[in-house]
Design a protein around this motif. Sequence first.
Motif, PDB file in Angstrom:
ATOM      1  N   ILE A  26       0.791  -1.059  -0.055  1.00  0.00           N
ATOM      2  CA  ILE A  26      -0.066   0.064  -0.132  1.00  0.00           C
ATOM      3  C   ILE A  26       0.690   1.245  -0.024  1.00  0.00           C
ATOM      4  N   GLY A  27       0.310   2.435  -0.435  1.00  0.00           N
ATOM      5  CA  GLY A  27       0.811   3.707  -0.164  1.00  0.00           C
ATOM      6  C   GLY A  27       0.001   4.384   0.393  1.00  0.00           C
ATOM      7  N   PHE A 173      -6.556  -5.144   3.881  1.00  0.00           N
ATOM      8  CA  PHE A 173      -7.180  -4.712   2.566  1.00  0.00           C
ATOM      9  C   PHE A 173      -8.575  -5.334   2.365  1.00  0.00           C
ATOM     10  N   LEU A 174      -9.111  -4.496   1.734  1.00  0.00           N
ATOM     11  CA  LEU A 174     -10.457  -5.021   1.312  1.00  0.00           C
ATOM     12  C   LEU A 174     -10.291  -5.714   0.066  1.00  0.00           C
ATOM     13  N   GLU A 208      -7.264   4.230  -3.725  1.00  0.00           N
ATOM     14  CA  GLU A 208      -6.043   3.487  -4.506  1.00  0.00           C
ATOM     15  C   GLU A 208      -5.575   2.343  -3.925  1.00  0.00           C
ATOM     16  N   THR A 209      -5.734   2.345  -2.441  1.00  0.00           N
ATOM     17  CA  THR A 209      -5.039   1.362  -1.720  1.00  0.00           C
ATOM     18  C   THR A 209      -5.877   0.166  -1.238  1.00  0.00           C
ATOM     19  N   GLY A 210      -7.169   0.684  -0.937  1.00  0.00           N
ATOM     20  CA  GLY A 210      -7.905  -0.453  -0.120  1.00  0.00           C
ATOM     21  C   GLY A 210      -7.568  -0.571   1.378  1.00  0.00           C
ATOM     22  N   ASP A 229     -12.502  -8.363   4.326  1.00  0.00           N
ATOM     23  CA  ASP A 229     -10.808  -8.506   4.071  1.00  0.00           C
ATOM     24  C   ASP A 229     -10.403  -9.440   3.346  1.00  0.00           C
ATOM     25  N   ALA A 230      -9.374  -9.286   2.881  1.00  0.00           N
ATOM     26  CA  ALA A 230      -8.710 -10.163   2.016  1.00  0.00           C
ATOM     27  C   ALA A 230      -7.553 -11.140   2.523  1.00  0.00           C
ATOM     28  N   ARG A 231      -8.002 -11.711   3.771  1.00  0.00           N
ATOM     29  CA  ARG A 231      -7.300 -12.800   4.168  1.00  0.00           C
ATOM     30  C   ARG A 231      -6.959 -13.890   3.279  1.00  0.00           C
TER      31      ARG A 231
END
Length: 705
Positions: A26-27, A173-174, A208-210, A229-231
């Motif tokens: 991410i940023g 993260f999503l 832009e990052t989620g 979430d993106a586990r």
Amino acid sequence: MRLERRYVPLEDDPTVMRDEILAGDIGPGEVDTEGPPPFETQGEQKADPTQSGNGARDGGAGGAVSMREVFGPGGLLERCMMGGYEHRAGQLEMAEAVHDAFEGHHHAIVEAGTGTGKTLAYLLPAICSGRRVVISTATKSLQEQLFQKDIPFLQKHFAPNLKVAVMKGRANFLCVEKLNHMQDQALLKGMDEMDAFQQIKQWSKLTETGDRAELTFLPDESELWAKLDARRDTCMGQKCPSFGPCFVTGMHQRAKEADLIIVNHHLFFADLALKQDDFGSILPEYSAVVFDEAHEIEDVASDYFGRQISNYRFEELARDADIALRMLKLGTPSLLRRTQKIREKSRAFFDLFPGRDGRFPFSRAEREAFLDQHREAYDALGSSLKSVETEFAAMAQKPEELLRLGRRSFEIRQELAFLFESNEKNYVYWYERRNKGVFLAATPIDVSQILRQRLFEQFDTVVMTSATLTVGGRFEFIRQRLGLDHAKENALPPEFDYPTAAMLYLPRNMPDVRSPGFAAGAADEIVKLLELSEGRAFCLFTSYSQMNDLYERVRGRVKFPMLLQGTAPRSVLLERFKNTDGAVLFATASFWQGVDVPGEQLSCVIVDRLPFAVPSDPIVAARVALLQEDGRNAFAEFQVPAAVLALKQGFGRLIRAKTDRGVLALLDTRIQRMPYGKIFLESLPKYRVTSELGDVERFFGGSRG
């Protein structure tokens, strides 16, 4: 020129470690870094501040200059900051030590106190090295600080082509695919969750990052986020229809081109553990590592090279299975009954553990006795998992989501069997009840051999830095605990004038900390100190019970706003403290380190007792026993040094800037009475020391004057 935002996906590895190990890049936001660097680059090569202005780096050849020309008086940093930079001898010394480690391909360990400017002292040599370097920090907030503050400065003034990747755990993260499927409102509970879902849906179109850190409205304990979430547990990898726009996997190739990769210790050691088990890796290839806050490494590594399971793992498996079955419209009554049975058997099994909170040993004999008594519940729990796996495998239609859930169930069964039926000698087995959670774990007793083989022998340059690495001025303790046999050492002199800035108060007539009268005596001293400091204090304790007891004894006797750990999230309490005049915070371990409150708002730190680890803790007891079996003095070689580093961390909350002043108070008379007290005093900065409350009063009087 702009700092590139980069997203780091993962390979589709077949393992599940912890939620936070599954990483994405991410940023936190694009940072405008316009401005001419002092050196131009040629082609795609990056500028090197150790080179003369005649060109870019060329394999280390050319007019290389020393770190002194960057960090020294009148050097590049001072010219870049146009008078806003103050030369610090310690920062230059550290930069030279780190630069030497990168150039000489050796390990380095540097103790650098607050105010040294250690971040730039390791970042600039890392950039100059021309190597891909991983920077590992203690927390996600420190990652953000590096990326938002320090990296843009370097990008603007030194390295306009610098590429940086920030990696966090996947649970941050999503998941785009989950969001797309979550249109079915039946999966949402109540109006609040529906409203939050709509806000997340709108945010997903803009972010832009989620990264959930952007969702300031979402509570830390949100159940909705766990559904979105993106586990890795629920990820289909490259088979996912949303693989292209995925926040985690979107720019994997570009991440491999990063010069610096900023991670946290949890992610780093999760990756190292994956490499050990031949399950691939999370991080791209790299050749050197810098550990900031390196004093935390042993505990984090112990976690990730161990095994753990909890009742939450079973609940999450059942929940995720229900959601997947409903989204896929495969939720037959038979299947839903089987997932419900996982919940029922899990709750019945974990309810068999004693109800008292705490961490307790779970030796081989104790595990065997537990199984003898509760074999039926243990077998029923395993059977509930196996029946779901069998049912999924027998389905004519086998969506990837269900295949992954089946593998996940199998892995949980394996973990359960290991924790109850194995007896590997280098592990200590234990269980912990914490609020509604029951955790079963096997932790390495000694990680030094693991780290020696997996870290220090695999990479030729590992730099370790922290404000608290030495005991009595020596690095021996931390090196032994981590297996760091060969490294150049450097303990930098303090940047602050501690004899002027800080007073250490050691009351003479306190009852012994182990006596029944200690709590009453401690309350009296705390009240007197708070009156003199006008609040503005941290009261730090080694146990929740002591914290709560002293809080109740003190709160009715002072007029200052009182805050208590546990009554609100840590971040909320810290903000309240910073923004409330005269506030007093009663807290335990999580406020002993990583907390920064510069200025008069924090003018006093009171510690109730020397922070020895609880000797009955299973991990501590096992490490003590191992040293004793080797004929060594565990108290002198392990318990005292660990407590010294903890006390240095706690006291380190007070003086955070050159203008800070304040009083440190330790209410434990053992530091004056016992022979080992000398080690504590020798390891602390050279504070003014007093046992007279009148000196404290005069100190604060002078401070206010």
